[in-house]
Design an enzyme around this catalytic site. Structure first.
Site, PDB file in Angstrom:
ATOM      1  N   ALA A  62       0.829  -1.210   0.000  1.00  0.00           N
ATOM      2  CA  ALA A  62       0.000   0.000   0.000  1.00  0.00           C
ATOM      3  C   ALA A  62       0.863   1.258   0.000  1.00  0.00           C
ATOM      4  CB  ALA A  62      -0.901   0.001   1.222  1.00  0.00           C
ATOM      5  N   GLY A  63       0.302   2.325  -0.548  1.00  0.00           N
ATOM      6  CA  GLY A  63       0.955   3.634  -0.497  1.00  0.00           C
ATOM      7  C   GLY A  63       1.600   4.019  -1.803  1.00  0.00           C
ATOM      8  N   ASP A  65       0.366   3.189  -5.082  1.00  0.00           N
ATOM      9  CA  ASP A  65      -0.710   3.666  -5.952  1.00  0.00           C
ATOM     10  C   ASP A  65      -1.928   3.949  -5.081  1.00  0.00           C
ATOM     11  OD1 ASP A  65      -2.292   4.395  -8.011  1.00  0.00           O
ATOM     12  OD2 ASP A  65      -2.271   2.475  -9.064  1.00  0.00           O
ATOM     13  N   LYS A  66      -1.822   5.031  -4.316  1.00  0.00           N
ATOM     14  CA  LYS A  66      -2.846   5.351  -3.319  1.00  0.00           C
ATOM     15  C   LYS A  66      -4.222   5.528  -3.944  1.00  0.00           C
ATOM     16  CE  LYS A  66       0.205   7.752  -0.070  1.00  0.00           C
ATOM     17  NZ  LYS A  66      -0.085   7.109   1.203  1.00  0.00           N
ATOM     18  N   ASN A 111       9.002   8.441   5.233  1.00  0.00           N
ATOM     19  CA  ASN A 111       7.854   9.209   4.748  1.00  0.00           C
ATOM     20  C   ASN A 111       6.954   9.638   5.880  1.00  0.00           C
ATOM     21  OD1 ASN A 111       4.848   8.114   4.503  1.00  0.00           O
ATOM     22  ND2 ASN A 111       6.212   6.321   4.546  1.00  0.00           N
ATOM     23  N   MET A 113       3.658  10.974   4.949  1.00  0.00           N
ATOM     24  CA  MET A 113       2.624  11.396   3.992  1.00  0.00           C
ATOM     25  C   MET A 113       1.330  11.838   4.684  1.00  0.00           C
ATOM     26  SD  MET A 113       3.997  10.986   1.006  1.00  0.00           S
ATOM     27  CE  MET A 113       2.782  10.857  -0.283  1.00  0.00           C
ATOM     28  N   PHE A 115      -1.637  10.105   4.757  1.00  0.00           N
ATOM     29  CA  PHE A 115      -2.802   9.693   3.956  1.00  0.00           C
ATOM     30  C   PHE A 115      -3.341  10.762   3.008  1.00  0.00           C
ATOM     31  CE2 PHE A 115      -4.457   6.603   7.523  1.00  0.00           C
ATOM     32  CZ  PHE A 115      -3.402   5.748   7.277  1.00  0.00           C
ATOM     33  N   ASN A 139      -6.710  -0.840   0.733  1.00  0.00           N
ATOM     34  CA  ASN A 139      -6.285  -0.542   2.097  1.00  0.00           C
ATOM     35  C   ASN A 139      -7.017   0.733   2.537  1.00  0.00           C
ATOM     36  OD1 ASN A 139      -4.564   0.999   3.991  1.00  0.00           O
ATOM     37  ND2 ASN A 139      -3.078  -0.648   3.754  1.00  0.00           N
ATOM     38  N   SER A 175      -0.264   3.215  10.379  1.00  0.00           N
ATOM     39  CA  SER A 175       0.554   4.296   9.843  1.00  0.00           C
ATOM     40  C   SER A 175       1.009   5.186  10.993  1.00  0.00           C
ATOM     41  CB  SER A 175      -0.247   5.124   8.843  1.00  0.00           C
ATOM     42  OG  SER A 175       0.434   6.346   8.624  1.00  0.00           O
ATOM     43  N   ASN A 177       1.829   8.236  10.705  1.00  0.00           N
ATOM     44  CA  ASN A 177       1.698   9.633  10.306  1.00  0.00           C
ATOM     45  C   ASN A 177       0.304  10.219  10.469  1.00  0.00           C
ATOM     46  OD1 ASN A 177       4.469   9.665   9.459  1.00  0.00           O
ATOM     47  ND2 ASN A 177       3.819   8.432   7.698  1.00  0.00           N
ATOM     48  N   THR A 178      -0.586   9.475  11.090  1.00  0.00           N
ATOM     49  CA  THR A 178      -1.913  10.000  11.435  1.00  0.00           C
ATOM     50  C   THR A 178      -2.011   9.906  12.950  1.00  0.00           C
ATOM     51  OG1 THR A 178      -2.933   9.359   9.339  1.00  0.00           O
ATOM     52  CG2 THR A 178      -4.416   9.591  11.219  1.00  0.00           C
ATOM     53  N   LYS A 209      -3.455  -4.472   9.055  1.00  0.00           N
ATOM     54  CA  LYS A 209      -2.037  -4.136   8.839  1.00  0.00           C
ATOM     55  C   LYS A 209      -1.465  -3.522  10.107  1.00  0.00           C
ATOM     56  CE  LYS A 209       1.225  -2.038   5.691  1.00  0.00           C
ATOM     57  NZ  LYS A 209       1.415  -1.421   4.386  1.00  0.00           N
ATOM     58  N   ASN A 238       3.981  -2.319   8.684  1.00  0.00           N
ATOM     59  CA  ASN A 238       4.049  -0.948   8.183  1.00  0.00           C
ATOM     60  C   ASN A 238       5.453  -0.388   8.460  1.00  0.00           C
ATOM     61  OD1 ASN A 238       3.134   1.656   7.270  1.00  0.00           O
ATOM     62  ND2 ASN A 238       1.069   1.026   7.873  1.00  0.00           N
ATOM     63  N   GLY A 252      12.269   0.020   3.781  1.00  0.00           N
ATOM     64  CA  GLY A 252      13.459  -0.403   3.042  1.00  0.00           C
ATOM     65  C   GLY A 252      14.426  -1.169   3.932  1.00  0.00           C
ATOM     66  N   THR A 303       9.584  -0.126  -1.103  1.00  0.00           N
ATOM     67  CA  THR A 303      10.828   0.628  -1.235  1.00  0.00           C
ATOM     68  C   THR A 303      11.802  -0.016  -2.222  1.00  0.00           C
ATOM     69  OG1 THR A 303      10.482   1.417   1.001  1.00  0.00           O
ATOM     70  CG2 THR A 303      12.705   1.686   0.096  1.00  0.00           C
TER      71      THR A 303
HETATM   72  C1  LIG Z   1       6.031   6.771   0.624  1.00  0.00           C
HETATM   73  C2  LIG Z   1       5.331   5.652   1.327  1.00  0.00           C
HETATM   74  C3  LIG Z   1       3.945   5.734   1.532  1.00  0.00           C
HETATM   75  C4  LIG Z   1       3.275   4.700   2.188  1.00  0.00           C
HETATM   76  N1  LIG Z   1       1.923   4.784   2.350  1.00  0.00           N
HETATM   77  C5  LIG Z   1       1.253   3.773   2.963  1.00  0.00           C
HETATM   78  C6  LIG Z   1      -0.153   3.826   3.103  1.00  0.00           C
HETATM   79  O1  LIG Z   1      -0.820   4.761   2.652  1.00  0.00           O
HETATM   80  N2  LIG Z   1      -0.761   2.791   3.751  1.00  0.00           N
HETATM   81  C7  LIG Z   1      -0.071   1.715   4.245  1.00  0.00           C
HETATM   82  O2  LIG Z   1      -0.678   0.803   4.803  1.00  0.00           O
HETATM   83  N3  LIG Z   1       1.275   1.635   4.094  1.00  0.00           N
HETATM   84  C8  LIG Z   1       1.932   2.634   3.477  1.00  0.00           C
HETATM   85  N4  LIG Z   1       3.291   2.553   3.337  1.00  0.00           N
HETATM   86  C9  LIG Z   1       4.013   1.397   3.933  1.00  0.00           C
HETATM   87  C10 LIG Z   1       4.257   0.286   2.924  1.00  0.00           C
HETATM   88  O3  LIG Z   1       3.057  -0.254   2.453  1.00  0.00           O
HETATM   89  C11 LIG Z   1       5.100  -0.831   3.577  1.00  0.00           C
HETATM   90  O4  LIG Z   1       4.353  -1.409   4.636  1.00  0.00           O
HETATM   91  C12 LIG Z   1       6.414  -0.330   4.131  1.00  0.00           C
HETATM   92  O5  LIG Z   1       6.975   0.647   3.285  1.00  0.00           O
HETATM   93  C13 LIG Z   1       7.429  -1.458   4.318  1.00  0.00           C
HETATM   94  O6  LIG Z   1       7.705  -2.081   3.089  1.00  0.00           O
HETATM   95  P1  LIG Z   1       9.027  -1.733   2.213  1.00  0.00           P
HETATM   96  O7  LIG Z   1      10.204  -1.778   3.136  1.00  0.00           O
HETATM   97  O8  LIG Z   1       9.051  -2.768   1.137  1.00  0.00           O
HETATM   98  O9  LIG Z   1       8.812  -0.369   1.669  1.00  0.00           O
HETATM   99  C14 LIG Z   1       3.993   3.566   2.674  1.00  0.00           C
HETATM  100  C15 LIG Z   1       5.377   3.494   2.446  1.00  0.00           C
HETATM  101  C16 LIG Z   1       6.046   4.507   1.782  1.00  0.00           C
HETATM  102  C17 LIG Z   1       7.524   4.396   1.565  1.00  0.00           C
END
Ligand SMILES: Cc1cc2nc3c(=O)[nH]c(=O)nc-3n(C[C@H](O)[C@H](O)[C@H](O)COP(=O)(O)O)c2cc1C
Length: 317
Positions: A62-63, A65-66, A111, A113, A115, A139, A175, A177-178, A209, A238, A252, A303
């Site tokens: 998720a995140g 292609d929001k 990040n 963001m 939402f 999501n 998340s 960030n909320t 999640k 997350n 990442g 990532t």
């Molecule tokens: C820029 C960014 C935006 C994200 N936005 C969301 C989100 O809106 N909802 C969510 O459940 N996870 C969000 N995530 C978390 C990812 O879905 C994932 O759980 C997290 O990045 C760990 O995976 P990765 O290490 O492969 O990136 C976001 C991650 C990034 C980097």
């Protein structure tokens, strides 16, 4: 091809670069598909549980292609599933920019963001037209100004809008960030959040999640409550807020170990009717292999897709 584009993309600010890429991908134009060919079927590893079938065990987290703008192109690349969102009921702009930062030396992102979302109506319009081969997850999350006491109503409303058009729904309570969102992971809040879902008959698979920053007790409570309320599983994890940087969550390679510590014990709770979807810092074939060897079926990336492009889908390179 991605390696040729990357120096240009990485010269742009991360969100500008993302929006530029999304613009291209949403066109799903023939030359772009030609430049980024699909992962061959022979290189896909299918994954199946009682609740879901993915043609390839690696999905897009998720995140990315929001607002469901580039589903056809992302499906073309070979993702087994695409998780749209987080989608909020009302449109909202999210936090102030800048709100995505690269940590290049560690192949990681930070990040904050908050939402940003086109809102449920807009996203639903796009989701309804999707007919591609990748499994579709949506999501969902609460709007920033919705008090926790009213969160359940909002999640149920979102579920009812998207469930008829999605293969699975993810309740995002993790998340960073909320404000206060992560409180919904605590037993009492979580029970209050999930209770209204028990009144829905013939439900689509619902996943929760979770964050990688919770105590063992909270995680055990979440497993118990999720099973009690007949959820289909957990998505772990997350981004983490345990870091030395400024605001936001880290994803990442800086998350790889912490995410593993979260999904590994959870896999012991997986069974025929309870899936653990692994996500967080998968960036090498060995990372996926380890997850599959321990019994995991469904993995997601975000990532590593940014740093490596579609090559991340190749499990045996
Ligand atoms: C820029 C960014 C935006 C994200 N936005 C969301 C989100 O809106 N909802 C969510 O459940 N996870 C969000 N995530 C978390 C990812 O879905 C994932 O759980 C997290 O990045 C760990 O995976 P990765 O290490 O492969 O990136 C976001 C991650 C990034 C980097």
């Amino acid at each position: 091809m991605y390696q040729a584009l990357k120096p240009f993309m990485f010269r742009l600010d991360p969100e500008t670069s993302h929006n530029f890429a999304m613009g291209m991908m949403s066109s799903n134009a023939w030359p772009l598909r030609k430049a980024f060919p699909a992962l061959p079927d022979s290189e896909m590893r299918s994954a199946q549980s009682k609740h879901m079938t993915w043609r390839h065990a690696v999905g897009l987290a998720a995140g990315f292609d929001k607002d469901a703008r580039a589903l056809d192109f992302l499906a073309h690349l070979g993702f087994g599933a695409i998780e749209v969102g987080t989608v909020t009921l009302k449109p909202q702009i999210g936090n102030e920019r800048p709100r995505i930062w690269r940590i290049k030396e560690d192949n990681s992102l930070r990040n904050a963001m908050g939402f940003p979302s086109g809102g449920a109506q807009e996203v639903l319009r796009r989701v309804k037209t999707y007919k591609g081969p990748a499994t579709l997850g949506v999501n969902i999350g609460k709007n920033k100004d919705t008090p926790l006491e009213q969160a359940a109503d909002e999640y149920v409303a979102l579920y009812k809008m998207f469930a008829p058009h999605a293969d699975y729904i993810v309740i995002n309570v993790s998340s960073p960030n909320t404000a206060d969102l992560r409180k919904l992971q605590e037993r009492a809040w979580l029970e209050q959040l999930l209770k209204p879902f028990t009144e829905i008959s013939e439900r689509k698979p619902i996943y929760l999640k979770i964050s990688p920053d919770e105590s063992e007790n909270t995680v055990n409570d979440m497993v118990e409550v999720a099973k009690e309320f007949d959820l289909s599983g957990l998505i772990a994890t997350n981004t983490t807020s345990q870091h030395q940087y400024d605001v936001g969550g880290i994803s990442g390679e800086l998350l790889t170990d912490l995410a593993r510590k979260s999904w590994e014990p959870l896999l012991k709770h997986a069974d025929d009717s309870f899936d653990i979807v692994g996500v967080g810092g998968f960036s090498k074939p060995e990372h996926f292999e380890e997850f599959f060897d321990l019994g995991g079926k469904f993995a997601q990336v975000y990532t590593a897709f940014v740093y490596q492009g579609p090559d991340i889908l190749k499990l045996d390179s």
